[in-house]
Design a protein around this motif. Structure first.
Motif, mmCIF file in Angstrom:
data_model
loop_
_atom_site.group_PDB
_atom_site.id
_atom_site.type_symbol
_atom_site.label_atom_id
_atom_site.label_comp_id
_atom_site.label_asym_id
_atom_site.label_seq_id
_atom_site.Cartn_x
_atom_site.Cartn_y
_atom_site.Cartn_z
ATOM 1 N N LYS A 50 -1.893 8.721 1.626
ATOM 2 C CA LYS A 50 -2.883 8.152 0.709
ATOM 3 C C LYS A 50 -2.650 6.663 0.475
ATOM 4 O O LYS A 50 -3.591 5.891 0.382
ATOM 5 C CB LYS A 50 -2.812 8.838 -0.661
ATOM 6 N N SER A 51 -1.400 6.285 0.305
ATOM 7 C CA SER A 51 -1.070 4.932 -0.156
ATOM 8 C C SER A 51 0.024 4.298 0.690
ATOM 9 O O SER A 51 0.820 4.985 1.325
ATOM 10 C CB SER A 51 -0.574 4.984 -1.606
ATOM 11 N N VAL A 52 0.057 2.986 0.630
ATOM 12 C CA VAL A 52 1.198 2.220 1.126
ATOM 13 C C VAL A 52 2.181 2.182 -0.036
ATOM 14 O O VAL A 52 1.783 1.977 -1.183
ATOM 15 C CB VAL A 52 0.761 0.795 1.545
ATOM 16 N N VAL A 53 3.459 2.404 0.247
ATOM 17 C CA VAL A 53 4.468 2.488 -0.812
ATOM 18 C C VAL A 53 5.517 1.408 -0.607
ATOM 19 O O VAL A 53 6.065 1.263 0.485
ATOM 20 C CB VAL A 53 5.137 3.880 -0.831
ATOM 21 N N LEU A 54 5.774 0.663 -1.658
ATOM 22 C CA LEU A 54 6.844 -0.334 -1.669
ATOM 23 C C LEU A 54 7.917 0.170 -2.617
ATOM 24 O O LEU A 54 7.642 0.433 -3.796
ATOM 25 C CB LEU A 54 6.318 -1.684 -2.148
ATOM 26 N N VAL A 135 11.958 -1.519 0.674
ATOM 27 C CA VAL A 135 11.430 -0.744 1.793
ATOM 28 C C VAL A 135 9.913 -0.671 1.649
ATOM 29 O O VAL A 135 9.411 -0.360 0.573
ATOM 30 C CB VAL A 135 12.004 0.696 1.792
ATOM 31 N N LEU A 136 9.202 -0.956 2.731
ATOM 32 C CA LEU A 136 7.746 -0.827 2.756
ATOM 33 C C LEU A 136 7.395 0.317 3.699
ATOM 34 O O LEU A 136 7.832 0.331 4.851
ATOM 35 C CB LEU A 136 7.085 -2.128 3.213
ATOM 36 N N ILE A 137 6.603 1.260 3.190
ATOM 37 C CA ILE A 137 6.242 2.463 3.943
ATOM 38 C C ILE A 137 4.723 2.491 4.103
ATOM 39 O O ILE A 137 3.995 2.353 3.111
ATOM 40 C CB ILE A 137 6.722 3.723 3.186
ATOM 41 N N ASP A 138 4.255 2.677 5.334
ATOM 42 C CA ASP A 138 2.807 2.720 5.549
ATOM 43 C C ASP A 138 2.251 4.091 5.158
ATOM 44 O O ASP A 138 2.995 5.001 4.780
ATOM 45 C CB ASP A 138 2.443 2.317 6.982
ATOM 46 N N ARG A 139 0.943 4.233 5.244
ATOM 47 C CA ARG A 139 0.289 5.478 4.824
ATOM 48 C C ARG A 139 0.751 6.683 5.624
ATOM 49 O O ARG A 139 0.728 7.805 5.139
ATOM 50 C CB ARG A 139 -1.223 5.344 4.939
ATOM 51 N N ALA A 140 1.160 6.455 6.857
ATOM 52 C CA ALA A 140 1.612 7.552 7.714
ATOM 53 C C ALA A 140 3.054 7.963 7.416
ATOM 54 O O ALA A 140 3.571 8.884 8.038
ATOM 55 C CB ALA A 140 1.469 7.159 9.181
ATOM 56 N N GLY A 141 3.694 7.263 6.486
ATOM 57 C CA GLY A 141 5.068 7.602 6.135
ATOM 58 C C GLY A 141 6.123 6.932 6.984
ATOM 59 O O GLY A 141 7.291 7.322 6.955
ATOM 60 N N ARG A 142 5.726 5.901 7.722
ATOM 61 C CA ARG A 142 6.679 5.156 8.557
ATOM 62 C C ARG A 142 7.193 3.932 7.817
ATOM 63 O O ARG A 142 6.426 3.232 7.165
ATOM 64 C CB ARG A 142 6.018 4.714 9.854
ATOM 65 N N ILE A 143 8.465 3.673 7.968
ATOM 66 C CA ILE A 143 9.062 2.461 7.402
ATOM 67 C C ILE A 143 8.639 1.293 8.278
ATOM 68 O O ILE A 143 8.904 1.284 9.480
ATOM 69 C CB ILE A 143 10.596 2.572 7.339
ATOM 70 N N VAL A 144 7.950 0.326 7.680
ATOM 71 C CA VAL A 144 7.482 -0.838 8.445
ATOM 72 C C VAL A 144 8.251 -2.106 8.090
ATOM 73 O O VAL A 144 8.134 -3.105 8.785
ATOM 74 C CB VAL A 144 5.964 -1.058 8.278
ATOM 75 N N GLU A 145 9.039 -2.047 7.027
ATOM 76 C CA GLU A 145 9.822 -3.217 6.605
ATOM 77 C C GLU A 145 10.993 -2.747 5.752
ATOM 78 O O GLU A 145 10.824 -1.860 4.905
ATOM 79 C CB GLU A 145 8.937 -4.171 5.793
ATOM 80 N N GLN A 146 12.160 -3.301 6.005
ATOM 81 C CA GLN A 146 13.334 -3.095 5.167
ATOM 82 C C GLN A 146 13.989 -4.448 4.967
ATOM 83 O O GLN A 146 14.051 -5.242 5.905
ATOM 84 C CB GLN A 146 14.360 -2.161 5.825
ATOM 85 N N HIS A 147 14.470 -4.676 3.756
ATOM 86 C CA HIS A 147 15.099 -5.971 3.504
ATOM 87 C C HIS A 147 16.208 -5.809 2.470
ATOM 88 O O HIS A 147 15.999 -5.217 1.411
ATOM 89 C CB HIS A 147 14.071 -6.984 3.006
ATOM 90 N N THR A 164 -0.901 -6.358 5.874
ATOM 91 C CA THR A 164 -1.019 -5.722 7.188
ATOM 92 C C THR A 164 -1.036 -4.207 7.063
ATOM 93 O O THR A 164 -1.866 -3.527 7.656
ATOM 94 C CB THR A 164 0.134 -6.177 8.108
ATOM 95 N N ALA A 165 -0.123 -3.664 6.268
ATOM 96 C CA ALA A 165 -0.056 -2.208 6.079
ATOM 97 C C ALA A 165 -1.316 -1.673 5.417
ATOM 98 O O ALA A 165 -1.806 -0.602 5.770
ATOM 99 C CB ALA A 165 1.184 -1.839 5.268
ATOM 100 N N LEU A 166 -1.854 -2.408 4.455
ATOM 101 C CA LEU A 166 -3.065 -1.968 3.768
ATOM 102 C C LEU A 166 -4.293 -2.003 4.673
ATOM 103 O O LEU A 166 -5.240 -1.242 4.493
ATOM 104 C CB LEU A 166 -3.320 -2.817 2.520
ATOM 105 N N SER A 167 -4.285 -2.895 5.661
ATOM 106 C CA SER A 167 -5.443 -3.043 6.539
ATOM 107 C C SER A 167 -5.496 -1.980 7.632
ATOM 108 O O SER A 167 -6.505 -1.851 8.325
ATOM 109 C CB SER A 167 -5.459 -4.432 7.187
ATOM 110 N N ARG A 168 -4.459 -1.202 7.776
ATOM 111 C CA ARG A 168 -4.427 -0.172 8.830
ATOM 112 C C ARG A 168 -5.014 1.128 8.352
ATOM 113 O O ARG A 168 -5.000 1.536 7.288
ATOM 114 C CB ARG A 168 -2.991 0.071 9.284
#
Length: 168
Positions: A50-54, A135-147, A164-168
């Motif tokens: 449903k959502s992008v999660v930070l 950690v940034l997680i896309d809607r599919a549950g994949r980690i797209v950024e870690q810092h 970028t994550a929100l636009s996918r």
């Protein structure tokens, strides 16, 4: 055995070690269930799809963490109408609840604050258990950024990654 063989082994070993230390982008985000500071139970998998999660792991004794909180709140305001959920996960012990509440109030934090006093959830994402850790997680549950850590310029980069994550 030639003289080059030990040198080649050294370079291959260094490459393997440096790869092992890199955050794994596009790995599936480990699920978790934590209590919020208000006592509600929160499960990550309820947001996936449903959502992008930070996620921002932080502690009251960590000055860089406390500097990042107001910046994260700005991102919360900026994306409040988008499908972004920011979760602050505090790793202070159970005796620090009053301090955690005070820092949330001081920084006017409106995003959920979850409690991880035994750092189990932090360990799933960052085995070194250092904070701040984002950690940034896309809607599919994949980690797209870690810092790991906090620098003022990082949040601009993170903002771009969120867009970028929100636009996918």
């Amino acid at each position: 055995m030639s003289r080059r063989a030990p040198l080649a082994f050294f370079f291959v070993s260094c490459l393997a070690l440096s790869c092992a230390q890199q955050p794994v982008a596009s790995a599936s985000a480990p699920g978790f269930e934590l209590q919020s500071i208000d006592g509600a139970s929160y499960r990550l998998d309820e947001q996936l799809g449903k959502s992008v999660v930070l996620i921002d792991f932080w502690a009251t004794y960590c000055d860089p963490c406390l500097m990042a909180l107001p910046q994260l709140q700005r991102l919360q305001r900026k994306y409040q109408s988008a499908d972004l959920i920011i979760l602050g996960i505090n790793i202070d012990g159970p005796d620090s609840l009053a301090s955690v509440r005070a820092e949330i109030a001081k920084s006017s934090i409106t995003f959920p604050t979850l409690l991880d006093p035994e750092t189990r959830t932090l360990g799933l994402y960052n085995p070194k258990a250092t904070v701040p850790f984002t950690v940034l997680i896309d809607r599919a549950g994949r980690i797209v950024e870690q810092h790991e850590g906090y620098t003022a310029g990082y949040l601009e980069h993170l903002d771009t990654q969120i867009q970028t994550a929100l636009s996918r």
